[in-house]
Structures are given as structure tokens and as C-alpha cells.
Design an enzyme around this catalytic site. Structure first.
Site, PDB file in Angstrom:
ATOM      1  N   ASP A   1       0.824  -1.218   0.000  1.00 27.87           N
ATOM      2  CA  ASP A   1       0.000   0.000   0.000  1.00 27.87           C
ATOM      3  C   ASP A   1       0.859   1.269   0.000  1.00 27.87           C
ATOM      4  O   ASP A   1       0.319   2.381  -0.004  1.00 27.87           O
ATOM      5  CB  ASP A   1      -0.988   0.005   1.181  1.00 27.87           C
ATOM      6  N   HIS A   2       2.197   1.086  -0.023  1.00 31.43           N
ATOM      7  CA  HIS A   2       3.091   2.256  -0.071  1.00 31.43           C
ATOM      8  C   HIS A   2       3.978   2.251  -1.315  1.00 31.43           C
ATOM      9  O   HIS A   2       4.662   3.223  -1.584  1.00 31.43           O
ATOM     10  CB  HIS A   2       3.959   2.313   1.195  1.00 31.43           C
TER      11      HIS A   2
ATOM     12  N   HIS B   1      -3.870   7.098   6.947  1.00 29.79           N
ATOM     13  CA  HIS B   1      -3.704   5.645   6.919  1.00 29.79           C
ATOM     14  C   HIS B   1      -4.892   4.989   7.631  1.00 29.79           C
ATOM     15  O   HIS B   1      -4.746   4.098   8.461  1.00 29.79           O
ATOM     16  CB  HIS B   1      -2.365   5.242   7.576  1.00 29.79           C
TER      17      HIS B   1
END
Ligand SMILES: [Zn+2]
Ligand SMILES: [Zn+2]
Length: 303
Positions: free
Chosen positions: A66-67, A270
């Protein structure tokens, strides 16, 4: 001088409820720096009209998808768009293998210079500096090597006092010298200390990106008095146990870091996909630190 952060994505783990995985763009005087590149980053750049060709540095916090899963797509788009300018990517160990394996398996030849810098995420070190910003790593406490990044303004521009300049007969040709805080010598030989003609620069502004991490007060020392802190707050305040098991933080924990560090402003993100509406997370953070704001996508924070 413009110094702002645009939130492109602030959801955790997966795209949900119209939110996207992590990515932010720092704009310093129209120089763009990308921080994290989760899936969908390119789409968000298009939507928010970010001029991606202006990005010359990309900072990846860690190798969770997700990064970083938006990075191969972004690199190939640069190739298709005929990029010739060099690009530097910074991130923890494994970054080089991730990029090279992906590009090699797709038989992609880079037509521009791609510099990959693997950094030791357990160390505090300045890894980058240009005319605008310096970037220092902040070790974070996560399941895999992860670092936050502290972006500090390096430019110090003295402010010219026009009336004083006129009084001393100093014309505009000396202004650039004075802005750098240097003394001037006029054509008639008279030497003038810049302090008579300028006022000191304002303190350098700073922004820190801390995601992903469990609550870890040891980072506070690196965040003291900064202007803006982005700290993850994946979970609500009651979920401390789950947060720490998963190496994430709650709203209250993010706010405690901000309060201890005496930052000017906190933005949290987040967000867990379990939350359809995240408004209450902001309220929770404000119970501890009043200057807390949601990192909503499309929002720009001026620093
Ligand atoms: Zn994450
Ligand atoms: Zn993670």
C-alpha cells in the site's frame, strides 16, 4: 516561498470507500517530491492535476504494497511519456530488488537515469538535500524496516527593507546579494553591513511523514517544534491493543506524539478500511491535541 503537502491517498492497506493507499506530494516552490506511491497514485495525480514530470525524487517509507505498488506503473508511464530527466528513488533495503525484478520481468529498458538509494531504516541520517529541502530519515516501529522522513527547508532568505536600501543608496542590483545575507560594497567604495538593510529570515519550516508505525515515543525527539506532522492513525482510540499487535497507531497515540513533540499541526491518515466515515477520528485526536486534522485526499496543507 510555497511549501505545501497535497494528500493523494490516505487509506491503509487497500482502496476502500473512495479512499486510496498512501501517497503525498510535497510542493516546494513548484519543485515536487513524492512520498510513498501506493496503488492508484497515478490516477490521483491526474485527478488532482499534479505535474508528475516535475518529480525528481521519490521517498518510499517501506515495502508494504500500500506504499509502493504504484511505483512500477509510474516508472513505466514516465518511459511512455518520453522522460529523459534523471529520477532518484529512496527507500529501505529491498527497494532495488523490487524495482529491478519488476522492470526486468517486464523487459523494460530505462531510457533515463534511475538512481536507487537503499537506506538503513534503523538510522537517523540526512539522505538528501538540494537548494530547497533537506530530508532526514526517522526510524519507525513497524513489521518490516520502515522509516519516516523529515523535510526541512534549507533556504534562508533575508528580507530587504526598501526604505533602508533607498536611504543608503542601494539599488536593486544588490538585492540578490542581500537576500543571501551578504554585505554589499557600493560603486563609491562604501561598504554596508546587510543587517542595516535587511531583517533576518523567518525560521525554516518543516514537515515530517511518519507512516506506518506503532506508537513509539522515541521518535518525538526528531519531531520537536516542527510545523506539520503527518502521523498514521489507522485505528480509533479503543483499539490500542490491536494497533500495537499490527504495528500501527491509534488516534490518541498519534496525538500524544504531536503533543509531546509540540508540533504546530498534526494531520492523521492511513485510515483502516473498517471505517466508512472517518470524521470521528479527528474528534478523537483533538481530545489530546487540538490542532489535529484529517488527511483527506485532495487536501493541501500549507506549511
Ligand atoms: Zn500501510
Ligand atoms: Zn505497512
Amino acid at each position: 516561498m510555497k511549501f505545501e503537502v497535497l494528500i493523494l491517498g490516505s487509506n491503509s492497506a487497500l482502496p476502500a470507500h473512495g479512499r486510496h493507499p498512501s501517497s503525498q506530494v510535497i510542493n516546494y516552490n513548484d519543485h515536487l517530491y513524492l512520498v510513498d506511491c501506493g496503488e492508484g497514485t497515478q490516477m490521483r495525480m491526474s485527478y488532482f492535476q499534479v505535474k508528475r514530470s516535475r518529480i525528481q525524487q521519490i521517498f518510499i517509507s517501506h515495502l508494504h504494497g500500500d506504499h509502493i505498488f504504484g511505483l512500477p506503473g509510474l516508472l513505466t508511464s514516465y518511459i511512455l511519456n518520453g522522460r529523459t530527466q534523471a529520477l532518484s528513488v529512496y527507500g529501505p533495503e529491498g527497494l532495488r530488488r523490487f524495482i529491478e525484478v519488476t522492470l526486468n520481468l517486464s523487459a523494460i529498458q530505462m531510457p533515463f537515469e534511475l538512481f536507487i538509494f537503499e537506506i538503513d531504516a534503523s538510522q537517523v541520517q540526512m539522505i538528501f538535500s538540494d537548494d530547497n529541502l533537506s530530508v532526514t530519515t526517522i526510524p519507525l516501529n513497524h513489521r518490516i524496516p520502515t522509516c519516516g522522513y523529515l523535510f526541512q527547508e534549507v533556504r534562508k532568505v533575508y528580507h530587504i527593507l526598501p526604505e533602508a536600501a533607498e536611504k543608503f543608496g542601494v539599488d536593486y542590483t544588490f538585492y540578490e546579494t542581500l537576500k543571501r545575507g551578504e554585505n554589499v560594497q557600493l560603486k563609491n567604495g562604501v561598504y554596508i553591513n546587510h543587517k542595516l538593510l535587511t531583517r533576518p529570515p523567518r525560521p525554516c519550516r518543516s514537515f515530517a511523514y511518519c507512516s506506518d508505525t506503532a506508537y513509539d515515543p522515541s521518535i518525538v525527539v526528531h519531531l520537536k517544534n516542527i510545523d506539520l506532522l503527518y502521523h498514521e492513525a489507522t485505528f480509533s482510540k479503543e483499539m490500542g491493543e490491536q494497533a500495537s499487535k499490527r504495528y500501527h497507531s491509534t488516534t490518541h497515540e498519534a496525538a500524544m506524539i504531536a503533543r509531546s513533540a509540540e508540533v504546530k499541526k498534526l494531520t492523521i491518515g492511513h485510515f483502516s478500511s473498517r471505517y466508512v466515515d472517518v470524521g470521528f477520528l479527528e474528534k478523537e485526536a483533538r481530545e489530546i491535541f487540538s490542532e489535529s486534522y484529517l488527511a483527506l485526499e485532495g487536501q493541501t496543507f500549507e506549511i
